[in-house]
Scaffold this motif. Structure first.
Motif, mmCIF file in Angstrom:
data_model
loop_
_atom_site.group_PDB
_atom_site.id
_atom_site.type_symbol
_atom_site.label_atom_id
_atom_site.label_comp_id
_atom_site.label_asym_id
_atom_site.label_seq_id
_atom_site.Cartn_x
_atom_site.Cartn_y
_atom_site.Cartn_z
ATOM 1 N N ARG A 118 32.512 29.813 63.331
ATOM 2 C CA ARG A 118 31.923 30.285 64.589
ATOM 3 C C ARG A 118 30.772 29.380 65.043
ATOM 4 O O ARG A 118 30.713 28.973 66.192
ATOM 5 N N GLU A 119 29.876 29.075 64.141
ATOM 6 C CA GLU A 119 28.717 28.267 64.525
ATOM 7 C C GLU A 119 28.987 26.770 64.432
ATOM 8 O O GLU A 119 28.595 26.010 65.295
ATOM 9 N N GLN A 120 29.645 26.368 63.347
ATOM 10 C CA GLN A 120 29.721 24.933 63.066
ATOM 11 C C GLN A 120 31.019 24.260 63.472
ATOM 12 O O GLN A 120 31.120 23.044 63.438
ATOM 13 N N GLY A 121 32.019 25.074 63.849
ATOM 14 C CA GLY A 121 33.312 24.484 64.188
ATOM 15 C C GLY A 121 34.015 23.982 62.946
ATOM 16 O O GLY A 121 33.570 24.223 61.815
ATOM 17 N N LEU A 122 35.130 23.275 63.143
ATOM 18 C CA LEU A 122 35.912 22.795 62.004
ATOM 19 C C LEU A 122 35.780 21.293 61.795
ATOM 20 O O LEU A 122 35.809 20.806 60.672
ATOM 21 N N ALA A 123 35.630 20.579 62.891
ATOM 22 C CA ALA A 123 35.688 19.118 62.787
ATOM 23 C C ALA A 123 34.374 18.525 62.280
ATOM 24 O O ALA A 123 33.295 19.103 62.460
ATOM 25 N N GLY A 124 34.486 17.381 61.609
ATOM 26 C CA GLY A 124 33.310 16.634 61.172
ATOM 27 C C GLY A 124 32.552 17.292 60.033
ATOM 28 O O GLY A 124 31.368 17.014 59.825
ATOM 29 N N ARG A 125 33.242 18.192 59.335
ATOM 30 C CA ARG A 125 32.585 18.888 58.219
ATOM 31 C C ARG A 125 33.405 18.672 56.955
ATOM 32 O O ARG A 125 34.591 18.416 57.028
ATOM 33 N N ASP A 126 32.750 18.895 55.860
ATOM 34 C CA ASP A 126 33.464 18.801 54.598
ATOM 35 C C ASP A 126 34.049 20.175 54.264
ATOM 36 O O ASP A 126 33.408 20.977 53.596
ATOM 37 N N LEU A 127 35.239 20.432 54.788
ATOM 38 C CA LEU A 127 35.875 21.731 54.582
ATOM 39 C C LEU A 127 37.242 21.539 53.928
ATOM 40 O O LEU A 127 37.937 20.571 54.231
ATOM 41 N N PRO A 128 37.628 22.465 53.044
ATOM 42 C CA PRO A 128 38.993 22.371 52.520
ATOM 43 C C PRO A 128 39.994 22.774 53.603
ATOM 44 O O PRO A 128 39.614 23.349 54.625
ATOM 45 N N ARG A 129 41.263 22.491 53.364
ATOM 46 C CA ARG A 129 42.308 22.984 54.267
ATOM 47 C C ARG A 129 42.376 24.496 54.155
ATOM 48 O O ARG A 129 42.320 25.046 53.059
ATOM 49 N N LEU A 130 42.486 25.173 55.299
ATOM 50 C CA LEU A 130 42.643 26.629 55.296
ATOM 51 C C LEU A 130 44.136 26.938 55.229
ATOM 52 O O LEU A 130 44.936 26.256 55.865
ATOM 53 N N LYS A 131 44.507 27.954 54.453
ATOM 54 C CA LYS A 131 45.935 28.265 54.315
ATOM 55 C C LYS A 131 46.223 29.690 54.771
ATOM 56 O O LYS A 131 45.487 30.625 54.437
ATOM 57 N N VAL A 132 47.300 29.816 55.518
ATOM 58 C CA VAL A 132 47.788 31.125 55.955
ATOM 59 C C VAL A 132 49.232 31.242 55.477
ATOM 60 O O VAL A 132 49.991 30.279 55.542
ATOM 61 N N TYR A 133 49.578 32.432 55.002
ATOM 62 C CA TYR A 133 50.907 32.634 54.410
ATOM 63 C C TYR A 133 51.700 33.668 55.209
ATOM 64 O O TYR A 133 51.152 34.679 55.661
#
Ligand SMILES: *Cc1c(COP(=O)(O)O)cnc(C)c1O
Length: 478
Positions: free
Chosen positions: A166-181
């Motif tokens: 919400r605050e930081q967005g997804l891009a340009g960050r050190d985030l793992p891949r999010l998974k949906v099943y």
């Protein structure tokens, strides 16, 4: 300056009568219309080509143009022999509710911008919750479609995952891949949500199904474990109660078990099937959905409410609010947190008064009336499945938990390629009769016909006629 006013009230009254006469006549004569439009691509637009009218014209001539030009380009979803995809219905009370909502034209964005619109939404969705047997904890919100409901639910799931998108967005960050099943047969709206939410299609894991087209909980658990090993972050599972292909119901209870163990958001997609939980005798199919974080049911699909109207239930609506609430000064009201402001629970600010048609439909038919109609649709589908099963050279291709039957014409003397061709030719042939509209799916790679009963006006004679036509058309294409 009267010439700058709207249509005068007397004129509105006269044309209103004409329009409702037209609607009543339409329903009286609908069976004589081809259910599937025979318009060719571009045909409607070509007839309308020419500039936008410089001067206005009388409403009578506009209605004439509507009948002459637009009606031939209409596929009649209200036709009792519309049995493709999933049937939907504009019921009488639903149409009247829609007309009144248009007349009032309220925007239900804030409580104070129409208290009745907010409170009616809360009340009718609580009725729906009780009808389908969900616990008190769930709070409902109306969205336009199940696609939006699922997207919004997954946004809440992403919020709940604690990665502060919400605050930081997804891009340009050190985030793992999010998974949906979800299962192999889950609706494409899960993919669209992944696209919209920045999760990405590659991260929607399609879990293999058992022989009855239900998500395999063991395969789900294995996929989650494997993804954790690779450093990904599993966030949510979408279980389907009534898949679009075969209407299979995932084993929700066992899926919920995995979700609880792995701390994953469970969203149940009951866009079509959820309405059938009104019937106590079918509740067993939904065991475990009371453990879900969010559930979508579309009253515009099988509860006879005109499109669009999708109910999203959340166990903890605060998470949805956290995901979407943005409160600029011009939307601040003195009621503060003593009221619900529905614009905080989704991406849109403006919201139609959808609950009016929902309420009118519920009040007109009553719980019993809705339940009886859904039960009848299921009876008709079981009847159809029986006819297919008893006929030499035809097979029912999947279990029939609700009102949709998947089936194939399989003449024993023909090779697989010929059987494929016959079924696809058969679909084209029967749809070209204009008497009935069916659609198809693929099961285990095989082209499979599909009949879905869900329109309030569908009676046994329409289903019987569809079966007669199928057998006649099958002879013609062999
Ligand atoms: C129809 C359907 C949807 C999509 O519904 P919309 O309201 O058209 O977005 C999603 N999931 C399932 C299982 C459906 O049958």
């Amino acid at each position: 300056m009267t010439e700058l006013n709207d249509m005068p009230p007397e004129e509105l009254q006269r044309h209103g009568h004409d329009v409702f006469d037209w609607i009543a006549r339409y329903f009286g004569e609908i069976e004589e219309l081809p259910v599937l439009s025979t318009a060719l691509p571009g045909q409607v637009a070509a007839k309308l080509s020419g500039p936008m009218p410089e001067q206005g014209s009388g409403f009578d001539s506009i209605m004439e143009e509507f009948e002459r030009t637009l009606l031939p380009g209409i596929t009649h979803w209200n036709h009792p022999a519309f049995m493709a995809y999933f049937g939907i219905t504009a019921s009488g009370p639903g149409i009247l509710g829609e007309a009144l909502a248009a007349a009032l034209n309220v925007n239900a964005m804030l409580w104070r911008t129409s208290p009745a619109a907010t409170e009616l939404e809360e009340v009718t969705l609580d009725w729906l919750r009780q009808m389908v047997g969900l616990p008190d904890a769930y709070r409902g919100h109306l969205q336009d479609t199940a696609s939006t409901s699922t997207m919004v639910a997954l946004a809440a799931a992403r919020e709940a995952a604690g990665i502060d998108v919400r605050e930081q967005g997804l891009a340009g960050r050190d985030l793992p891949r999010l998974k949906v099943y979800c299962s192999e047969d889950a609706h494409s709206s899960v993919d669209k949500a992944a696209v919209t939410l920045g999760i990405g299609l590659e991260n929607v894991r399609r879990i293999p199904m058992d022989r009855r087209h239900r998500m395999r909980p063991d395969a789900l658990a294995a996929a989650v474990a494997n993804d954790r090993l690779t450093g990904a972050l599993p966030i949510a599972v979408v279980a389907t109660a009534g898949t679009t292909s075969t209407t299979a119901v995932d084993p929700i209870d066992e899926v919920a078990e995995v979700c609880e163990r792995e701390n994953l958001w469970l969203h149940v997609d009951g866009a079509y099937g959820g309405s059938a939980a009104i019937l106590p005798e079918l509740r067993h199919l939904f065991i475990g959905w009371e453990r879900a974080d969010s559930i979508v049911i579309n009253p515009h699909k099988w509860l006879f409410v005109p499109i669009d109207c999708s109910a999203l239930f959340l166990r903890n609506p605060e998470l949805l609010r956290r995901a979407f609430s943005v409160l600029p000064e011009y939307l601040v009201t003195p009621e503060g947190s003593s009221v619900t402001n529905l614009m905080e629970y989704g991406p849109a600010l403006g919201r139609r008064f959808r609950s009016l048609k929902l309420w009118m439909t519920f009040c007109y038919f009553g719980r019993q009336g809705l339940a009886d109609r859904i039960a009848e649709h299921i009876r008709l589908a079981q009847q159809f499945a029986e006819w297919v099963g008893e006929e030499e050279g035809w097979v029912v291709a999947a279990p029939v938990p609700f009102s949709t039957v998947c089936f194939r014409c399989e003449p024993p003397e023909l090779d697989p390629a010929a059987v494929e061709r016959i079924n696809s030719d058969l679909l084209e042939r029967i749809n070209s009769t204009g008497e009935v509209f069916l659609s198809h799916t693929r099961i285990g790679g095989k082209f499979t016909l599909r009949i879905a009963i869900g329109n309030i006006r569908t009676e046994e004679r329409h289903v019987r006629r569809a079966w007669e036509l199928l057998r006649a058309c099958a002879k013609e294409v062999q």
